[in-house]
Scaffold this motif. Structure first.
Motif, PDB file in Angstrom:
ATOM      1  N   THR A 139       0.850  -1.184   0.000  1.00  0.00           N
ATOM      2  CA  THR A 139       0.000   0.000   0.000  1.00  0.00           C
ATOM      3  C   THR A 139       0.884   1.231   0.000  1.00  0.00           C
ATOM      4  OG1 THR A 139      -0.047  -0.192   2.381  1.00  0.00           O
ATOM      5  CG2 THR A 139      -1.984  -0.975   1.200  1.00  0.00           C
ATOM      6  N   ASP A 140       0.352   2.294  -0.501  1.00  0.00           N
ATOM      7  CA  ASP A 140       1.145   3.522  -0.572  1.00  0.00           C
ATOM      8  C   ASP A 140       0.246   4.704  -0.225  1.00  0.00           C
ATOM      9  OD1 ASP A 140       3.295   5.059  -0.877  1.00  0.00           O
ATOM     10  OD2 ASP A 140       3.672   4.581  -2.981  1.00  0.00           O
ATOM     11  N   ILE A 141      -0.627   4.472   0.772  1.00  0.00           N
ATOM     12  CA  ILE A 141      -1.614   5.495   1.122  1.00  0.00           C
ATOM     13  C   ILE A 141      -1.144   6.296   2.334  1.00  0.00           C
ATOM     14  CG2 ILE A 141      -4.080   5.929   1.378  1.00  0.00           C
ATOM     15  CD1 ILE A 141      -4.274   2.735   0.947  1.00  0.00           C
ATOM     16  N   ASP A 142      -1.236   7.582   2.227  1.00  0.00           N
ATOM     17  CA  ASP A 142      -0.826   8.562   3.237  1.00  0.00           C
ATOM     18  C   ASP A 142       0.141   8.046   4.309  1.00  0.00           C
ATOM     19  OD1 ASP A 142      -4.203   8.308   3.717  1.00  0.00           O
ATOM     20  OD2 ASP A 142      -2.867   7.474   5.237  1.00  0.00           O
ATOM     21  N   GLY A 143       1.335   7.759   3.857  1.00  0.00           N
ATOM     22  CA  GLY A 143       2.397   7.453   4.813  1.00  0.00           C
ATOM     23  C   GLY A 143       2.415   6.030   5.341  1.00  0.00           C
ATOM     24  N   SER A 144       1.329   5.287   5.156  1.00  0.00           N
ATOM     25  CA  SER A 144       1.308   3.916   5.664  1.00  0.00           C
ATOM     26  C   SER A 144       1.991   2.977   4.672  1.00  0.00           C
ATOM     27  CB  SER A 144      -0.123   3.465   5.912  1.00  0.00           C
ATOM     28  OG  SER A 144      -0.808   3.390   4.679  1.00  0.00           O
ATOM     29  N   LYS A 145       3.071   3.457   4.121  1.00  0.00           N
ATOM     30  CA  LYS A 145       3.810   2.736   3.089  1.00  0.00           C
ATOM     31  C   LYS A 145       4.389   1.434   3.639  1.00  0.00           C
ATOM     32  CE  LYS A 145       7.455   3.902  -0.153  1.00  0.00           C
ATOM     33  NZ  LYS A 145       8.504   4.893  -0.318  1.00  0.00           N
ATOM     34  N   GLY A 146       4.329   0.407   2.853  1.00  0.00           N
ATOM     35  CA  GLY A 146       4.999  -0.815   3.259  1.00  0.00           C
ATOM     36  C   GLY A 146       4.079  -1.891   3.786  1.00  0.00           C
ATOM     37  N   ILE A 147       2.814  -1.573   4.022  1.00  0.00           N
ATOM     38  CA  ILE A 147       1.897  -2.602   4.506  1.00  0.00           C
ATOM     39  C   ILE A 147       1.408  -3.416   3.312  1.00  0.00           C
ATOM     40  CG2 ILE A 147      -0.283  -3.035   5.708  1.00  0.00           C
ATOM     41  CD1 ILE A 147       0.189  -0.190   6.980  1.00  0.00           C
ATOM     42  N   PRO A 148       1.583  -4.732   3.344  1.00  0.00           N
ATOM     43  CA  PRO A 148       1.144  -5.530   2.201  1.00  0.00           C
ATOM     44  C   PRO A 148      -0.379  -5.514   2.081  1.00  0.00           C
ATOM     45  CG  PRO A 148       2.485  -6.824   3.743  1.00  0.00           C
ATOM     46  CD  PRO A 148       2.148  -5.542   4.417  1.00  0.00           C
ATOM     47  N   ALA A 149      -0.844  -5.486   0.855  1.00  0.00           N
ATOM     48  CA  ALA A 149      -2.284  -5.486   0.636  1.00  0.00           C
ATOM     49  C   ALA A 149      -2.614  -6.388  -0.532  1.00  0.00           C
ATOM     50  CB  ALA A 149      -2.768  -4.067   0.353  1.00  0.00           C
ATOM     51  N   LEU A 150      -3.777  -7.012  -0.453  1.00  0.00           N
ATOM     52  CA  LEU A 150      -4.229  -7.859  -1.560  1.00  0.00           C
ATOM     53  C   LEU A 150      -5.079  -7.001  -2.494  1.00  0.00           C
ATOM     54  CD1 LEU A 150      -4.435 -10.847  -2.617  1.00  0.00           C
ATOM     55  CD2 LEU A 150      -6.637 -10.909  -1.442  1.00  0.00           C
ATOM     56  N   TYR A 151      -4.586  -6.836  -3.709  1.00  0.00           N
ATOM     57  CA  TYR A 151      -5.325  -6.056  -4.696  1.00  0.00           C
ATOM     58  C   TYR A 151      -6.037  -7.004  -5.644  1.00  0.00           C
ATOM     59  CZ  TYR A 151      -3.679  -1.375  -3.665  1.00  0.00           C
ATOM     60  OH  TYR A 151      -3.470  -0.173  -3.075  1.00  0.00           O
ATOM     61  N   ALA A 152      -7.321  -6.770  -5.828  1.00  0.00           N
ATOM     62  CA  ALA A 152      -8.064  -7.593  -6.770  1.00  0.00           C
ATOM     63  C   ALA A 152      -8.707  -6.687  -7.810  1.00  0.00           C
ATOM     64  CB  ALA A 152      -9.128  -8.390  -6.034  1.00  0.00           C
ATOM     65  N   ASN A 153      -8.475  -7.021  -9.066  1.00  0.00           N
ATOM     66  CA  ASN A 153      -9.080  -6.277 -10.151  1.00  0.00           C
ATOM     67  C   ASN A 153     -10.120  -7.191 -10.786  1.00  0.00           C
ATOM     68  OD1 ASN A 153      -9.476  -4.289 -12.020  1.00  0.00           O
ATOM     69  ND2 ASN A 153      -7.260  -3.951 -12.295  1.00  0.00           N
ATOM     70  N   ILE A 154     -11.390  -6.896 -10.555  1.00  0.00           N
ATOM     71  CA  ILE A 154     -12.441  -7.809 -10.995  1.00  0.00           C
ATOM     72  C   ILE A 154     -13.375  -7.109 -11.978  1.00  0.00           C
ATOM     73  CG2 ILE A 154     -14.199  -9.423 -10.177  1.00  0.00           C
ATOM     74  CD1 ILE A 154     -12.975  -8.976  -7.330  1.00  0.00           C
ATOM     75  N   PRO A 155     -13.229  -7.399 -13.253  1.00  0.00           N
ATOM     76  CA  PRO A 155     -14.123  -6.761 -14.237  1.00  0.00           C
ATOM     77  C   PRO A 155     -15.549  -7.313 -14.102  1.00  0.00           C
ATOM     78  CG  PRO A 155     -12.219  -7.831 -15.278  1.00  0.00           C
ATOM     79  CD  PRO A 155     -12.279  -8.321 -13.882  1.00  0.00           C
ATOM     80  N   ILE A 156     -16.505  -6.416 -14.036  1.00  0.00           N
ATOM     81  CA  ILE A 156     -17.908  -6.822 -13.894  1.00  0.00           C
ATOM     82  C   ILE A 156     -18.566  -6.834 -15.274  1.00  0.00           C
ATOM     83  CG2 ILE A 156     -20.138  -6.236 -12.848  1.00  0.00           C
ATOM     84  CD1 ILE A 156     -18.443  -4.701 -10.706  1.00  0.00           C
ATOM     85  N   LYS A 157     -19.168  -7.959 -15.612  1.00  0.00           N
ATOM     86  CA  LYS A 157     -19.821  -8.063 -16.924  1.00  0.00           C
ATOM     87  C   LYS A 157     -21.203  -7.421 -16.879  1.00  0.00           C
ATOM     88  CE  LYS A 157     -17.861 -12.141 -19.168  1.00  0.00           C
ATOM     89  NZ  LYS A 157     -18.045 -13.600 -19.287  1.00  0.00           N
ATOM     90  N   LYS A 158     -21.933  -7.781 -15.845  1.00  0.00           N
ATOM     91  CA  LYS A 158     -23.306  -7.295 -15.763  1.00  0.00           C
ATOM     92  C   LYS A 158     -23.732  -7.236 -14.305  1.00  0.00           C
ATOM     93  CE  LYS A 158     -27.465  -9.028 -17.479  1.00  0.00           C
ATOM     94  NZ  LYS A 158     -27.989 -10.166 -18.277  1.00  0.00           N
ATOM     95  N   LEU A 159     -24.405  -6.159 -13.973  1.00  0.00           N
ATOM     96  CA  LEU A 159     -24.956  -6.081 -12.630  1.00  0.00           C
ATOM     97  C   LEU A 159     -26.238  -6.893 -12.596  1.00  0.00           C
ATOM     98  CD1 LEU A 159     -24.475  -2.256 -12.144  1.00  0.00           C
ATOM     99  CD2 LEU A 159     -23.241  -4.025 -10.893  1.00  0.00           C
ATOM    100  N   LYS A 160     -26.301  -7.897 -11.725  1.00  0.00           N
ATOM    101  CA  LYS A 160     -27.490  -8.742 -11.667  1.00  0.00           C
ATOM    102  C   LYS A 160     -28.654  -7.957 -11.075  1.00  0.00           C
ATOM    103  CE  LYS A 160     -25.442 -13.299 -11.421  1.00  0.00           C
ATOM    104  NZ  LYS A 160     -25.115 -14.453 -10.566  1.00  0.00           N
ATOM    105  N   GLN A 161     -29.841  -8.179 -11.625  1.00  0.00           N
ATOM    106  CA  GLN A 161     -31.033  -7.525 -11.089  1.00  0.00           C
ATOM    107  C   GLN A 161     -31.455  -8.255  -9.828  1.00  0.00           C
ATOM    108  OE1 GLN A 161     -32.394  -4.761 -12.273  1.00  0.00           O
ATOM    109  NE2 GLN A 161     -30.882  -4.643 -13.932  1.00  0.00           N
ATOM    110  N   THR A 162     -31.514  -7.509  -8.759  1.00  0.00           N
ATOM    111  CA  THR A 162     -31.982  -8.152  -7.535  1.00  0.00           C
ATOM    112  C   THR A 162     -33.506  -8.159  -7.524  1.00  0.00           C
ATOM    113  OG1 THR A 162     -31.685  -6.036  -6.478  1.00  0.00           O
ATOM    114  CG2 THR A 162     -30.003  -7.698  -6.040  1.00  0.00           C
ATOM    115  N   SER A 163     -34.066  -9.332  -7.310  1.00  0.00           N
ATOM    116  CA  SER A 163     -35.518  -9.443  -7.277  1.00  0.00           C
ATOM    117  C   SER A 163     -35.977  -9.440  -5.824  1.00  0.00           C
ATOM    118  CB  SER A 163     -35.964 -10.729  -7.973  1.00  0.00           C
ATOM    119  OG  SER A 163     -35.218 -11.803  -7.472  1.00  0.00           O
ATOM    120  N   GLU A 164     -36.366  -8.276  -5.393  1.00  0.00           N
ATOM    121  CA  GLU A 164     -36.767  -8.163  -3.991  1.00  0.00           C
ATOM    122  C   GLU A 164     -38.259  -8.424  -3.852  1.00  0.00           C
ATOM    123  OE1 GLU A 164     -35.196  -5.698  -1.287  1.00  0.00           O
ATOM    124  OE2 GLU A 164     -33.169  -5.833  -2.110  1.00  0.00           O
TER     125      GLU A 164
END
Lengths: 263, 90
Positions: B65-90
């Motif tokens: 991570t490289d956010i406001d000074g908290s440099k050096g903390i390992p972080a899991l980055y996930a890049n997840i492309p979304i194909k379609k937002l599912k319609q929620t049937s409430e």
């Protein structure tokens, strides 16, 4: 209060033995009572770097196995009244000693000495585990190269996992000319990557080769490396010493040349 | 930044530094490729409940991570492309 310091690096050939010899000798010059222990069993070297190779009778394994008393195995360096060497065994292997035995040995030496300096073998196996077992603090030696820094990072991780109380960094074989033209990582780059406290930087100096040839550590001499190692010794004793600026030691001609280069 | 820097080739110490930073992050994480693959599959499974994601385009990695000074903390980055937002049937 005495302190046990392990000099380690992970990678071989970065200057652990040279640094051990110079730090040990430097501390003895500063009136500390010092014993240097070569823990590289099977590949003994600290004795030749110190110029004491002809005086070995007993070694580390003899002491641990009880073949002799500690006092009998310690070689007194005649050049300094407070400096002793415990040499390693040449014909045995690393498994001849256990971490528990090393801890017992260093604890016994604490009663007699101010500083116990352990020259650690390369690698992260048994020899490394033996060397760090009784240590209070570690000096990590690295050079500004990717392989050495990667190994140093691994060593730092292992030392932290073994709850080493204090870990300091020595950046060795620095070439200020190469740093200047951007072809070598700077001290700041290395410290930034490894994120531990820097205790000193030693320039790549021909005088080191000469001093090793002669078996006389150059710490405290009027050479760049000699001054750098002496500064490290002062810092180990807790004194504040500013980092040397290697670039200013180029001589008059280089200074004039630099004046023109800036424009 | 000097204007000359634009024309200069990246020097070798910067290359070394960048390579080291990357290799050390994965060294420090001590995460085998197999474990990363398992994490990836589980993430897909969970997200798929709610969104239609592109499993092929999914990319995860451990970085710093490289956010406001908290440099050096390992972080899991996930890049997840979304194909379609599912319609929620409430």
């Amino acid at each position: 209060m005495s302190e046990v310091i392990v000099v380690t690096s992970g990678k071989g050939g970065v200057g652990k033995t040279t640094s051990s010899a110079n730090v040990g000798t430097g501390l003895a010059k500063l009136d500390q009572k010092v014993v240097l222990i070569d823990t590289d069993i099977g590949l003994r070297n600290l004795d030749v770097v110190m110029g004491l190779e002809n005086r070995i009778v007993y070694n580390l394994v003899d002491v641990v196995e009880g073949n002799c008393r500690i006092k009998q195995a310690l070689i007194k360096d005649k050049r300094y009244p407070n400096l002793y060497l415990l040499p390693s065994a040449q014909t045995r292997d690393k498994t001849s000693v256990t971490p528990e035995q090393m801890k017992k040995l260093t604890d016994e030496l604490r009663e007699e000495f101010d500083y116990i300096i352990l020259d650690c073998p390369a690698g992260i196996e048994q020899g490394f585990k033996n060397a760090i077992a009784g240590a209070d603090r570690a000096l990590i030696v690295t050079t500004p190269e990717v392989s050495a820094i990667r190994d140093a990072d691994r060593i730092i991780g292992l030392l932290e996992a073994n709850s080493m109380k204090k870990i300091d960094l020595i950046v060795n074989r620095l070439r200020p000319d190469m740093v200047k033209r951007g072809d070598m990582m700077s001290i700041d780059d290395v410290v930034d990557i490894l994120a531990i406290n820097l205790i000193g930087a030693v320039p790549d100096d021909e005088a080191i080769v000469i001093s090793t040839n002669q078996g006389e550590p150059l710490v405290g001499s009027d050479t760049l490396a000699g001054k750098a190692y002496m500064n490290i010794c002062h810092r180990i004793l807790g004194e504040e010493v500013p980092l040397m600026d290697f670039s200013t030691e180029n001589g008059l001609f280089a200074k004039i040349a630099n004046l023109f280069k800036k424009n | 930044m000097n204007i000359m820097d634009f024309f200069r080739k990246k020097n070798s110490s910067d290359v070394a530094k960048d390579r080291l930073k990357l290799v050390l992050v994965s060294d420090r994480a001590n995460c085998s490729p197999e474990v990363m693959e398992m994490i990836k599959n589980d993430i897909i499974k969970v997200i798929s409940k709610y969104l239609e994601v592109d499993a092929e385009g999914l990319d995860i990695q451990i970085t710093q991570t490289d956010i406001d000074g908290s440099k050096g903390i390992p972080a899991l980055y996930a890049n997840i492309p979304i194909k379609k937002l599912k319609q929620t049937s409430e």
